[in-house]
Design a protein around this motif. Structure first.
Motif: not given
Ligand code: ISQ
Ligand code: HEM
Length: 154
Positions: A29-30, A33, A44, A63-64, A67, A98, A111
Motif C-alpha cells: 500500500f505505502f 502511494v 508520515f 496506519h494501513a 484506512v 490531516h 491514496v
Molecule cells: C493515509 N492515512 C493514514 C494511513 C495511510 C497509509 C497509507 C497511505 C495513506 C494513509
C-alpha cells in the motif's frame, strides 16, 4: 447511487482475505502511494527519515489497517443508512490530523489509487470491476466526510 448489499459484501469479502496478509499488503500500500506521489513520504512521521519503506514497522501496519478498516466500515454504513456516518469526535480528530500533517485534497486520489491497487493485489483472482466499484464508492464517501471536516478546520 445507492450502495447495495452485494457491494457491501464485496468490500467485506476482500477485507477478510486481505487480513490474512497484513504485513505484505501494508508495505505494498505505502509503496504504491509513494510510487504515485514520492513527496508524500515526508508527510508520515515513521517514513520521512527512512531510506526506504521499513518492512516491519508496527506504525506503518497500524496506519494501513486503519484506512482499510474505515473504508470497510464506510461500506457497511452506506448500505445500512445510505451515507457514511463517522462519529463527530473521530471526524474532528481525522480532520485535524490531516490538516496538521499537510494533507491536501489531491492526495485523496493518490491514496484511493493505492487502496484499489492493494485490494487488487490482496484478493488475486477474485478482483473484478464490481469489487473495484464498491471499494471506490465507499472510499469516496469516506474521503468526502474527512475532506469536509478538513475544510472546516482551515
Ligand atoms: C493515509 N492515512 C493514514 C494511513 C495511510 C497509509 C497509507 C497511505 C495513506 C494513509
Ligand atoms: C493519519 C485515516 C487519507 C496522510 C491518519 C489517521 C487515520 C487516517 C485514522 C490517524 C492515525 C493515528 O493517529 O492513529 C485516513 C483515511 C483516509 C486518509 C480513512 C481516506 C479515506 C489520507 C490522505 C493522506 C493521509 C489522502 C495524504 C497522503 C496521513 C498522514 C497521517 C495520517 C500523514 C499522520 C501519520 C503520522 O502519524 O505521521 N489517517 N487517512 N491520509 N494520514 Fe490519513
Amino acid at each position: 447511487m445507492s450502495f447495495s448489499e452485494k457491494q457491501e459484501a464485496l468490500v467485506k469479502e476482500a477485507w477478510e482475505i486481505m487480513k490474512e496478509d497484513i504485513p505484505a499488503l501494508s508495505l505494498y500500500f505505502f509503496t504504491q502511494v509513494l510510487e504515485i506521489a514520492p513527496a508524500a513520504k515526508g508527510l508520515f512521521s515513521f517514513l520521512k527519515d527512512a531510506e526506504e519503506i521499513p518492512e516491519n514497522n508496527p506504525k506503518l501496519k497500524a496506519h494501513a489497517i486503519k484506512v482499510f478498516k474505515m473504508t470497510c466500515e464506510a461500506a457497511i454504513q452506506l448500505r445500512e443508512k445510505g451515507e457514511v456516518v463517522v462519529s463527530d469526535s473521530t471526524l474532528k480528530y481525522l480532520g485535524s490530523v490531516h490538516v496538521q500533517k499537510g494533507v491536501v485534497e489531491p492526495h485523496f486520489a493518490v491514496v484511493k489509487e493505492g487502496v484499489l491497487r492493494t485490494v487488487e493485489k490482496g484478493v488475486g483472482e477474485k478482483w473484478n470491476e464490481e469489487m473495484k466499484e464498491a471499494w471506490s464508492e465507499a472510499y469516496d464517501q469516506l474521503a468526502a466526510a474527512i475532506l469536509a471536516e478538513m475544510n472546516k478546520e482551515i
